[in-house]
Design a protein around this motif. Structure first.
Motif, short mmCIF file in Angstrom:
data_model
loop_
_atom_site.label_atom_id
_atom_site.label_comp_id
_atom_site.label_asym_id
_atom_site.label_seq_id
_atom_site.Cartn_x
_atom_site.Cartn_y
_atom_site.Cartn_z
N ILE A 104 0.85 -1.21 0.00
CA ILE A 104 0.00 0.00 0.00
C ILE A 104 0.87 1.25 0.00
O ILE A 104 0.62 2.22 -0.72
CB ILE A 104 -0.94 -0.02 1.21
N ASP A 105 1.93 1.23 0.80
CA ASP A 105 2.84 2.37 0.84
C ASP A 105 3.49 2.59 -0.52
O ASP A 105 3.64 3.72 -0.99
CB ASP A 105 3.93 2.15 1.90
N ASP A 106 3.90 1.50 -1.18
CA ASP A 106 4.53 1.59 -2.49
C ASP A 106 3.57 2.21 -3.49
O ASP A 106 3.95 3.09 -4.28
CB ASP A 106 4.94 0.17 -2.95
N ALA A 107 2.31 1.78 -3.47
CA ALA A 107 1.32 2.34 -4.38
C ALA A 107 1.05 3.81 -4.10
O ALA A 107 0.76 4.58 -5.01
CB ALA A 107 0.01 1.54 -4.28
N ALA A 108 1.15 4.22 -2.84
CA ALA A 108 0.92 5.63 -2.50
C ALA A 108 2.10 6.50 -2.87
O ALA A 108 1.94 7.66 -3.25
CB ALA A 108 0.64 5.75 -1.00
N ILE B 268 1.16 13.27 -0.57
CA ILE B 268 1.31 13.51 0.87
C ILE B 268 1.22 12.19 1.64
O ILE B 268 2.00 11.92 2.56
CB ILE B 268 0.25 14.51 1.36
N VAL B 269 0.25 11.36 1.25
CA VAL B 269 0.10 10.05 1.88
C VAL B 269 1.37 9.22 1.67
O VAL B 269 1.85 8.53 2.58
CB VAL B 269 -1.13 9.30 1.32
N GLY B 270 1.93 9.29 0.45
CA GLY B 270 3.15 8.56 0.17
C GLY B 270 4.31 9.01 1.03
O GLY B 270 5.10 8.18 1.53
N THR B 271 4.43 10.31 1.23
CA THR B 271 5.49 10.84 2.09
C THR B 271 5.30 10.36 3.53
O THR B 271 6.25 9.91 4.18
CB THR B 271 5.49 12.38 2.05
#
Length: 326
Positions: A42-46, A239-242
């Motif tokens: 999920i983090d990778d996709a964000a 922002i979510v990815g960061t």
């Protein structure tokens, strides 16, 4: 029918059953490992969509494709063999290497926060660094190289989690499961990213729906909503990815410290999460745990910024000079 032929057919049937069982085992092991790595996926996709923000629409999918190919190279050509070698020869090195990767994620995330909060300070920091990525001949090359670097860390965590899910399997089974999970996750993540970054084109297509009927008006309104909303959605996803890089990196380091006997920070975050879950439910408990890891990650990333400027980057420049002079 001869006895020999009957025996041969029995042997073939037995081999087929063994092969089918093996395939079922691979699928089951891969599904189990993939589920454990879901948080990092999920983090990778964000994280990835922020690397295509600001490019022309025609370049978005090709850029995602380049990053996806780099991700596959990371997983299959570098991380898979490295994971198997470490598992066989030096399993105690896996945790320290993951902690280094976690620190890098914290640094990348904190650098993005600094860029949003104090752009002049971020620019000054960038000017002190010398890139250690691929030779970038254009802005697009720089973005792709940066994305592949970040993907390497996330992919390393995915592969480590996958390896940890099948610790007792044979080396061959571990290799197959790592490959299946690596390829499956890459296709899933970057396929989803491609759909996300092209959603605005889909919305534009809907706005051109010609029917004058009420359903046609609704379709055009949906299209306008997608076109207007996607830039904001992509920024929010960035922002979510960061945030994801910071909390994942912080969590990796905290768990690594716990492995080496310095467990109170991880225990504090765990207790905070458990208390929040007991008070307000599992979702709030998860958010509290992520926030605790995120605070730790932001502190670590903030410390890494001057370390990168005044220690790592000068050391890297000196090493390059020594290599050129050799």
């Amino acid at each position: 029918m001869s006895v020999g032929l009957v025996a041969l057919l029995d042997d073939i049937a037995a081999l087929a059953k063994v092969a089918a069982a093996s395939l079922d085992d691979v699928a089951g092991q891969a599904a189990k490992a993939g589920a454990k790595a879901a948080g990092v996926v999920i983090d990778d996709a964000a994280v990835t969509p922020r690397y295509v923000v600001g490019f022309a629409a025609a370049r978005e999918v090709p850029i995602v494709g380049r990053i996806a190919m780099g991700s596959l190279r990371n997983k299959l050509l570098i991380l898979l063999p490295a994971a198997l070698i470490l598992s066989l020869l030096l399993p105690q090195a896996i945790t320290p290497l993951l902690m280094v990767g976690g620190l890098y994620l914290c640094y990348e995330g904190a650098e993005k926060v600094l860029e949003m909060a104090l752009p002049h300070a971020a620019h000054s920091h960038e000017s002190e660094l010398e890139t250690v990525a691929l030779d970038a001949r254009s802005f697009e090359d720089q973005k792709v190289a940066s994305a592949i670097k970040t993907d390497f860390i996330l992919s390393a965590e995915i592969m480590a989690i996958t390896l940890g899910a099948v610790p007792d399997a044979s080396i061959g089974m571990q290799a197959i499961v790592l490959a299946v999970v690596g390829v499956g996750i890459t296709i899933g993540v970057y396929g989803a990213v491609a759909l996300i970054v092209k959603a605005d084109d889909f919305g534009l297509m809907l706005t051109r729906f010609a029917s004058p009927s009420t359903p046609g008006k609704i379709v055009r309104a949906i299209g306008r909503g997608i076109v207007l909303g996607m830039p904001w959605f992509l920024k929010a996803l960035g922002i979510v990815g960061t945030a994801a890089m910071i909390w994942v990196g912080g969590g990796i380091v905290l768990h690594g410290l716990e492995h080496f006997g310095f467990g109170w920070p991880a225990h504090f975050v765990h207790d905070l999460s458990a208390a929040a879950e007991q008070a307000a439910g599992s979702a709030v408990g998860w958010l509290a745990g992520a926030a605790g890891s995120g605070v730790a990650g932001l502190i670590l990333g903030g410390l890494m910024i001057p370390a990168m400027s005044h220690v790592v980057s000068p050391a890297w420049r000196q090493a390059k000079l020594q290599l050129k002079g050799a």
